[in-house]
Enzyme design. Structure first.
Site, PDB file in Angstrom:
ATOM      1  N   ARG A  45       0.810  -1.220   0.000  1.00 39.22           N
ATOM      2  CA  ARG A  45       0.000   0.000   0.000  1.00 39.22           C
ATOM      3  C   ARG A  45       0.839   1.263   0.000  1.00 39.22           C
ATOM      4  O   ARG A  45       0.372   2.329  -0.383  1.00 39.22           O
ATOM      5  CB  ARG A  45      -0.918   0.032   1.226  1.00 39.22           C
ATOM      6  CG  ARG A  45      -1.899  -1.109   1.297  1.00 39.22           C
ATOM      7  CD  ARG A  45      -2.565  -1.155   2.662  1.00 39.22           C
ATOM      8  NE  ARG A  45      -1.535  -1.405   3.686  1.00 39.22           N
ATOM      9  CZ  ARG A  45      -1.675  -1.126   4.977  1.00 39.22           C
ATOM     10  NH1 ARG A  45      -2.786  -0.580   5.418  1.00 39.22           N
ATOM     11  NH2 ARG A  45      -0.715  -1.396   5.822  1.00 39.22           N
ATOM     12  N   HIS A  77      19.880  30.688  10.074  1.00 40.49           N
ATOM     13  CA  HIS A  77      18.967  31.448  10.922  1.00 40.49           C
ATOM     14  C   HIS A  77      19.092  31.028  12.385  1.00 40.49           C
ATOM     15  O   HIS A  77      19.356  29.867  12.678  1.00 40.49           O
ATOM     16  CB  HIS A  77      17.519  31.247  10.457  1.00 40.49           C
ATOM     17  CG  HIS A  77      17.289  31.695   9.049  1.00 40.49           C
ATOM     18  ND1 HIS A  77      16.374  31.104   8.220  1.00 40.49           N
ATOM     19  CD2 HIS A  77      17.861  32.696   8.322  1.00 40.49           C
ATOM     20  CE1 HIS A  77      16.384  31.710   7.044  1.00 40.49           C
ATOM     21  NE2 HIS A  77      17.280  32.676   7.080  1.00 40.49           N
ATOM     22  N   GLN A 133       4.533  26.494  16.690  1.00 44.84           N
ATOM     23  CA  GLN A 133       4.293  26.856  15.296  1.00 44.84           C
ATOM     24  C   GLN A 133       4.857  25.768  14.400  1.00 44.84           C
ATOM     25  O   GLN A 133       5.882  25.169  14.719  1.00 44.84           O
ATOM     26  CB  GLN A 133       4.978  28.192  14.989  1.00 44.84           C
ATOM     27  CG  GLN A 133       4.838  28.695  13.575  1.00 44.84           C
ATOM     28  CD  GLN A 133       5.410  30.101  13.424  1.00 44.84           C
ATOM     29  OE1 GLN A 133       5.211  30.963  14.265  1.00 44.84           O
ATOM     30  NE2 GLN A 133       6.126  30.322  12.342  1.00 44.84           N
ATOM     31  N   HIS A 140      20.621  27.357  11.920  1.00 41.41           N
ATOM     32  CA  HIS A 140      20.065  26.316  11.062  1.00 41.41           C
ATOM     33  C   HIS A 140      19.953  26.833   9.629  1.00 41.41           C
ATOM     34  O   HIS A 140      19.586  27.982   9.396  1.00 41.41           O
ATOM     35  CB  HIS A 140      18.680  25.889  11.563  1.00 41.41           C
ATOM     36  CG  HIS A 140      18.052  24.863  10.682  1.00 41.41           C
ATOM     37  ND1 HIS A 140      17.036  25.175   9.808  1.00 41.41           N
ATOM     38  CD2 HIS A 140      18.326  23.548  10.506  1.00 41.41           C
ATOM     39  CE1 HIS A 140      16.700  24.077   9.137  1.00 41.41           C
ATOM     40  NE2 HIS A 140      17.471  23.081   9.547  1.00 41.41           N
ATOM     41  N   ASN A 157       6.077  25.277  10.400  1.00 49.27           N
ATOM     42  CA  ASN A 157       6.362  25.956   9.140  1.00 49.27           C
ATOM     43  C   ASN A 157       6.523  24.934   8.032  1.00 49.27           C
ATOM     44  O   ASN A 157       7.008  23.824   8.273  1.00 49.27           O
ATOM     45  CB  ASN A 157       7.655  26.771   9.241  1.00 49.27           C
ATOM     46  CG  ASN A 157       7.569  27.865  10.276  1.00 49.27           C
ATOM     47  OD1 ASN A 157       6.496  28.387  10.552  1.00 49.27           O
ATOM     48  ND2 ASN A 157       8.698  28.210  10.862  1.00 49.27           N
ATOM     49  N   LYS A 195      14.008  23.750  16.854  1.00 50.24           N
ATOM     50  CA  LYS A 195      13.328  23.290  15.646  1.00 50.24           C
ATOM     51  C   LYS A 195      13.485  21.779  15.498  1.00 50.24           C
ATOM     52  O   LYS A 195      14.531  21.219  15.826  1.00 50.24           O
ATOM     53  CB  LYS A 195      13.913  23.958  14.404  1.00 50.24           C
ATOM     54  CG  LYS A 195      13.731  25.454  14.368  1.00 50.24           C
ATOM     55  CD  LYS A 195      14.423  26.075  13.178  1.00 50.24           C
ATOM     56  CE  LYS A 195      14.257  27.587  13.200  1.00 50.24           C
ATOM     57  NZ  LYS A 195      15.049  28.231  12.152  1.00 50.24           N
ATOM     58  N   ARG A 228      18.380  28.396   2.430  1.00 46.52           N
ATOM     59  CA  ARG A 228      17.701  29.176   3.465  1.00 46.52           C
ATOM     60  C   ARG A 228      18.511  29.104   4.758  1.00 46.52           C
ATOM     61  O   ARG A 228      18.780  28.042   5.258  1.00 46.52           O
ATOM     62  CB  ARG A 228      16.290  28.640   3.683  1.00 46.52           C
ATOM     63  CG  ARG A 228      15.422  28.733   2.423  1.00 46.52           C
ATOM     64  CD  ARG A 228      14.015  28.200   2.684  1.00 46.52           C
ATOM     65  NE  ARG A 228      13.231  28.097   1.479  1.00 46.52           N
ATOM     66  CZ  ARG A 228      12.400  29.037   1.019  1.00 46.52           C
ATOM     67  NH1 ARG A 228      12.276  30.170   1.682  1.00 46.52           N
ATOM     68  NH2 ARG A 228      11.713  28.848  -0.080  1.00 46.52           N
ATOM     69  N   TYR A 281       9.017  22.168   9.492  1.00 46.41           N
ATOM     70  CA  TYR A 281       9.708  22.233  10.775  1.00 46.41           C
ATOM     71  C   TYR A 281       8.791  22.742  11.874  1.00 46.41           C
ATOM     72  O   TYR A 281       8.043  23.688  11.704  1.00 46.41           O
ATOM     73  CB  TYR A 281      11.020  23.011  10.709  1.00 46.41           C
ATOM     74  CG  TYR A 281      11.082  24.264   9.891  1.00 46.41           C
ATOM     75  CD1 TYR A 281      11.189  25.503  10.498  1.00 46.41           C
ATOM     76  CD2 TYR A 281      11.085  24.215   8.504  1.00 46.41           C
ATOM     77  CE1 TYR A 281      11.287  26.660   9.749  1.00 46.41           C
ATOM     78  CE2 TYR A 281      11.179  25.363   7.743  1.00 46.41           C
ATOM     79  CZ  TYR A 281      11.280  26.585   8.373  1.00 46.41           C
ATOM     80  OH  TYR A 281      11.361  27.732   7.628  1.00 46.41           O
ATOM     81  N   GLU A 309      14.686  37.444  15.425  1.00 43.81           N
ATOM     82  CA  GLU A 309      15.228  36.519  14.427  1.00 43.81           C
ATOM     83  C   GLU A 309      16.423  37.154  13.729  1.00 43.81           C
ATOM     84  O   GLU A 309      16.376  38.328  13.355  1.00 43.81           O
ATOM     85  CB  GLU A 309      14.159  36.181  13.387  1.00 43.81           C
ATOM     86  CG  GLU A 309      12.888  35.618  13.976  1.00 43.81           C
ATOM     87  CD  GLU A 309      12.995  34.155  14.334  1.00 43.81           C
ATOM     88  OE1 GLU A 309      13.794  33.436  13.718  1.00 43.81           O
ATOM     89  OE2 GLU A 309      12.266  33.726  15.240  1.00 43.81           O
TER      90      GLU A 309
END
Length: 192
Positions: A21, A56, A41, A113, A43, A66, A53, A126, A137
């Site tokens: 399956r 951060h 949260q 990250h 994302n 995260k 990206r 994440y 940030e």
């Protein structure tokens, strides 16, 4: 779950059950984590090949832990120790996350990250311990030679304007932008 060489980062490899399956696996199980992660949260980032990206991070406290996984495609996921005074300051480690092995990376507050999409398109989800707070940030330029992250040479990096304008590690250190290792350690102690 394997501890990465950077203190405060782990690589999670779930057991994937497959049959005719398709497949099933537990993408996140809080009780199995080596430290608490209250999810505030979630994302979801969809990136074309070469999109880079990060790097951060957020002010500590409260920082932003995260839990990162790639649900479609493949990415090079990177954790950087940006905690001033840490024995591993400036070091980085990379893990490949993809939609076959279904691995994840847990990143503690104060660590940097970043990730780069290696497939034609990659979707990264994440879970974050704190909601996005633009005033807290920050970033360090992911192509900074002082960091020396070995991004794939055969992939042209594509950065956002914000990431392209991020300071170097040296500039971030000189301006007091980076998290303090002792403050991070004290914050971690409040989580247990």
């Amino acid at each position: 779950m394997d501890r990465l060489s950077i203190d405060g980062a782990w690589h999670v490899t779930p057991r994937v059950h497959t049959d005719a399956r398709g497949s099933f696996f537990e993408a996140f199980r809080a009780a199995d984590l080596p430290r608490p992660l209250d999810v505030a949260q979630i994302n979801c980032s969809v990136s074309k090949s070469g999109v880079l990206r990060g790097v951060h991070f957020a002010d500590v406290p409260p920082g932003q832990a995260k839990y990162v996984t790639c649900v479609s495609g493949r990415v090079m996921d990177v954790v950087v120790d940006l905690r001033v005074g840490s024995p591993g300051f400036g070091r980085w480690e990379a893990v490949t996350l993809d939609d076959e092995t279904r691995g994840a990376v847990l990143v503690a507050e104060g660590l940097g990250h970043a990730f780069m999409a290696l497939s034609e398109e990659a979707t990264v989800v994440y879970l974050c311990s704190q909601p996005y707070n633009p005033g807290a940030e920050h970033g360090v330029h992911p192509l900074d030679p002082d960091l020396g992250i070995a991004w794939p040479a055969d992939v042209e990096p594509v950065l956002s304007d914000k990431d392209a304008k991020a300071p170097s590690l040296e500039e971030a250190l000189a301006t007091g932008l980076l998290p303090d290792f002792q403050a991070c350690e004290e914050f971690y102690a409040t989580l247990h």
